[in-house]
Design a protein around this motif. Structure first.
Motif, mmCIF file in Angstrom:
data_model
loop_
_atom_site.group_PDB
_atom_site.id
_atom_site.type_symbol
_atom_site.label_atom_id
_atom_site.label_comp_id
_atom_site.label_asym_id
_atom_site.label_seq_id
_atom_site.Cartn_x
_atom_site.Cartn_y
_atom_site.Cartn_z
ATOM 1 N N ILE A 148 -0.831 -11.055 17.017
ATOM 2 C CA ILE A 148 -2.067 -10.768 15.996
ATOM 3 C C ILE A 148 -2.847 -11.484 16.502
ATOM 4 O O ILE A 148 -2.944 -12.636 16.815
ATOM 5 N N THR A 149 -4.319 -10.758 16.631
ATOM 6 C CA THR A 149 -5.640 -11.328 16.913
ATOM 7 C C THR A 149 -6.480 -11.317 15.798
ATOM 8 O O THR A 149 -6.558 -10.233 15.002
ATOM 9 N N TYR A 150 -7.176 -12.302 15.419
ATOM 10 C CA TYR A 150 -8.037 -12.535 14.270
ATOM 11 C C TYR A 150 -9.351 -12.618 14.794
ATOM 12 O O TYR A 150 -9.982 -13.429 15.580
ATOM 13 N N THR A 151 -10.363 -11.633 14.700
ATOM 14 C CA THR A 151 -11.653 -11.649 15.046
ATOM 15 C C THR A 151 -12.230 -11.079 13.500
ATOM 16 O O THR A 151 -12.119 -11.680 12.522
ATOM 17 N N GLU A 152 -13.385 -10.174 13.691
ATOM 18 C CA GLU A 152 -14.072 -9.619 12.530
ATOM 19 C C GLU A 152 -12.882 -8.827 11.579
ATOM 20 O O GLU A 152 -13.237 -8.824 10.585
ATOM 21 N N VAL A 153 -11.948 -8.069 12.470
ATOM 22 C CA VAL A 153 -10.862 -7.697 11.811
ATOM 23 C C VAL A 153 -9.405 -8.401 12.464
ATOM 24 O O VAL A 153 -9.812 -8.977 13.274
ATOM 25 N N VAL A 154 -8.549 -7.625 11.876
ATOM 26 C CA VAL A 154 -7.051 -8.240 12.364
ATOM 27 C C VAL A 154 -6.346 -7.055 13.191
ATOM 28 O O VAL A 154 -6.325 -6.067 12.858
ATOM 29 N N SER A 155 -6.116 -7.469 14.381
ATOM 30 C CA SER A 155 -5.502 -6.755 15.276
ATOM 31 C C SER A 155 -4.166 -6.908 15.629
ATOM 32 O O SER A 155 -3.903 -8.089 15.976
ATOM 33 N N VAL A 156 -3.317 -5.825 15.467
ATOM 34 C CA VAL A 156 -1.921 -6.019 15.435
ATOM 35 C C VAL A 156 -1.096 -5.444 16.782
ATOM 36 O O VAL A 156 -1.520 -4.058 16.698
ATOM 37 N N LEU A 157 -0.551 -5.869 17.494
ATOM 38 C CA LEU A 157 0.440 -5.177 18.513
ATOM 39 C C LEU A 157 1.759 -5.307 17.972
ATOM 40 O O LEU A 157 2.320 -6.311 17.719
ATOM 41 N N LEU A 158 2.441 -4.254 17.994
ATOM 42 C CA LEU A 158 4.013 -4.453 17.537
ATOM 43 C C LEU A 158 4.823 -3.287 18.083
ATOM 44 O O LEU A 158 4.336 -2.143 18.984
ATOM 45 N N SER A 159 5.987 -3.349 18.262
ATOM 46 C CA SER A 159 7.030 -2.254 18.710
ATOM 47 C C SER A 159 7.647 -1.864 17.777
ATOM 48 O O SER A 159 8.346 -2.553 16.740
ATOM 49 N N VAL A 160 8.204 -0.437 17.387
ATOM 50 C CA VAL A 160 8.954 0.194 16.604
ATOM 51 C C VAL A 160 10.019 0.763 17.257
ATOM 52 O O VAL A 160 9.801 1.799 18.213
ATOM 53 N N PRO A 161 11.391 0.883 16.972
ATOM 54 C CA PRO A 161 12.264 1.733 17.283
ATOM 55 C C PRO A 161 11.903 3.171 17.280
ATOM 56 O O PRO A 161 11.432 3.635 16.252
ATOM 57 N N GLN A 162 12.410 4.136 18.357
ATOM 58 C CA GLN A 162 12.111 5.431 18.448
ATOM 59 C C GLN A 162 12.391 6.073 17.233
ATOM 60 O O GLN A 162 11.771 7.182 16.523
ATOM 61 N N ASN A 163 13.548 5.905 16.813
ATOM 62 C CA ASN A 163 14.135 6.537 15.577
ATOM 63 C C ASN A 163 13.479 6.033 14.163
ATOM 64 O O ASN A 163 13.759 6.864 13.349
ATOM 65 N N LYS A 164 12.650 5.294 14.368
ATOM 66 C CA LYS A 164 11.914 4.938 13.182
ATOM 67 C C LYS A 164 10.306 5.242 13.207
ATOM 68 O O LYS A 164 9.547 4.933 12.506
ATOM 69 N N ALA A 165 9.942 5.681 14.403
ATOM 70 C CA ALA A 165 8.612 6.012 14.842
ATOM 71 C C ALA A 165 7.763 6.955 13.720
ATOM 72 O O ALA A 165 6.774 6.697 13.178
ATOM 73 N N ASP A 166 8.362 7.970 13.501
ATOM 74 C CA ASP A 166 7.888 8.919 12.268
ATOM 75 C C ASP A 166 7.695 8.193 10.940
ATOM 76 O O ASP A 166 6.645 8.565 10.393
ATOM 77 N N ALA A 167 8.792 7.801 10.524
ATOM 78 C CA ALA A 167 8.741 6.889 9.384
ATOM 79 C C ALA A 167 7.447 6.021 9.201
ATOM 80 O O ALA A 167 6.848 5.626 8.251
ATOM 81 N N PHE A 168 7.501 5.081 10.326
ATOM 82 C CA PHE A 168 6.463 4.124 10.100
ATOM 83 C C PHE A 168 4.924 4.921 10.171
ATOM 84 O O PHE A 168 4.288 4.226 9.545
ATOM 85 N N ARG A 169 4.765 5.791 10.959
ATOM 86 C CA ARG A 169 3.532 6.402 10.745
ATOM 87 C C ARG A 169 3.158 6.857 9.448
ATOM 88 O O ARG A 169 2.111 6.584 9.001
ATOM 89 N N THR A 170 4.141 7.401 9.112
ATOM 90 C CA THR A 170 3.860 7.900 7.566
ATOM 91 C C THR A 170 3.662 6.865 6.523
ATOM 92 O O THR A 170 2.721 6.905 5.607
ATOM 93 N N ALA A 171 4.385 5.842 6.947
ATOM 94 C CA ALA A 171 4.231 4.445 5.822
ATOM 95 C C ALA A 171 2.990 3.892 6.082
ATOM 96 O O ALA A 171 2.546 3.115 5.091
ATOM 97 N N VAL A 172 2.471 3.864 7.361
ATOM 98 C CA VAL A 172 1.231 3.058 7.539
ATOM 99 C C VAL A 172 0.006 4.032 6.848
ATOM 100 O O VAL A 172 -0.806 3.357 6.098
ATOM 101 N N THR A 173 0.094 5.307 6.919
ATOM 102 C CA THR A 173 -0.857 6.128 6.251
ATOM 103 C C THR A 173 -0.826 5.787 4.857
ATOM 104 O O THR A 173 -1.920 5.737 4.062
ATOM 105 N N GLU A 174 0.389 6.066 4.273
ATOM 106 C CA GLU A 174 0.482 5.682 2.755
ATOM 107 C C GLU A 174 0.052 4.296 2.153
ATOM 108 O O GLU A 174 -0.645 4.165 1.095
ATOM 109 N N CYS A 175 0.604 3.218 2.988
ATOM 110 C CA CYS A 175 -0.051 1.968 2.757
ATOM 111 C C CYS A 175 -1.322 1.825 2.746
ATOM 112 O O CYS A 175 -1.869 0.931 1.873
#
Length: 263
Positions: free
Chosen positions: A215-242
């Motif tokens: 996690i990098t804190y500048t003018e905005v917050v930048s996050v780098l993370l890994s997601v298991p492939q079997n959860k990738a679709d659900a994660f993309r949907t959850a990010v959009t909704e959240c």
């Protein structure tokens, strides 16, 4: 391009797509990927990893580091060595190293399991009595990207074909017992940026569904993370909704992480 990343007590292999920026961490190892790229040791640390099998990414089991064991049968010494390898060249180099370390041994029996191939050699023992039993143990343990060499110092007593099969199989089984198996999970590496007002919700989501690597804190917050492939679709949907569509995921590549990173 492909980078080793060091973070926390987990190991990870990162494939960064051409043109994508890395997170600035020092790479442990750089290599060109192939269908049989897999775990390797780096300076005795536990930062190692692999690429998946031909035809797509998959979870699989390897070993954390090298292991060895000794078995004596009727005065013949069988020294069994296991090592994680990153392909056929590394496996061949491992065999050459064992020949150099044990030049007086009568036989240097070899076997390896890679994502797209398996190999074994009897090295002068009767056909099918040495290499195949060693390979069978690797298969039964479910290992991938692992090479085995069993060095035999002849004790003067012939063991016969059944005795050789048992001796070589038992020796490498002892080495496998001494090894630490590790399951690697196929993951997608994502990056995203968000406003500080969205950080709390986005970080909770990221930690619940993936493994936050930076996690990098500048003018905005930048996050780098890994997601298991079997959860990738659900994660993309959850990010959009959240985020109500305000946060955009940037896919950085494919990685393998130790299963325990997601426990």
């Amino acid at each position: 391009m492909y980078f080793w990343y060091s973070a926390l007590p987990f190991w990870v292999f990162v494939r960064i797509r051409t043109g994508a920026a890395s997170d600035g961490r020092r790479p442990f190892f750089i290599l060109g990927i192939s269908a049989n790229a897999c775990p390797i040791e780096t300076d005795g640390s536990h930062t190692k990893t692999a690429a998946g099998a031909t035809g797509g990414s998959m979870d699989y089991t390897t070993i954390r580091a090298g292991a060895q064991a000794e078995y004596v049968e009727k005065k013949s010494r069988f020294l069994a060595f296991l090592r994680p390898v990153d392909g056929e060249k590394a496996a061949a180099d491992f065999l050459a190293e064992m020949r150099h370390v044990h030049p007086d041994a009568r036989h240097h029996v070899f076997a390896c399991v890679l994502p797209d191939t398996e190999r074994c050699s009897d090295d002068g023992e009767p056909s099918g009595t040495a290499g195949q039993p060693v390979l069978s143990v690797l298969r039964k343990r479910g290992f991938t990207c692992v090479a085995a060499v069993v060095v035999r110092y002849f004790g003067g007593v012939l063991l016969g074909a059944p005795g050789l099969v048992r001796a070589y199989g038992h020796a490498v089984s002892l080495a496998a017992d001494a090894a630490e198996p590790v399951v690697l999970c196929a993951c997608v590496l994502y990056a995203f940026s968000c406003a500080y007002t969205e950080l709390s919700a986005m970080e909770r989501l990221a930690r619940r569904m993936g493994h936050v690597r930076d996690i990098t804190y500048t003018e905005v917050v930048s996050v780098l993370l890994s997601v298991p492939q079997n959860k990738a679709d659900a994660f993309r949907t959850a990010v959009t909704e959240c985020s109500c569509g305000r946060v955009v995921l940037r896919e950085q590549g494919e990685i393998y992480e130790e299963e325990s990173a997601f426990v």
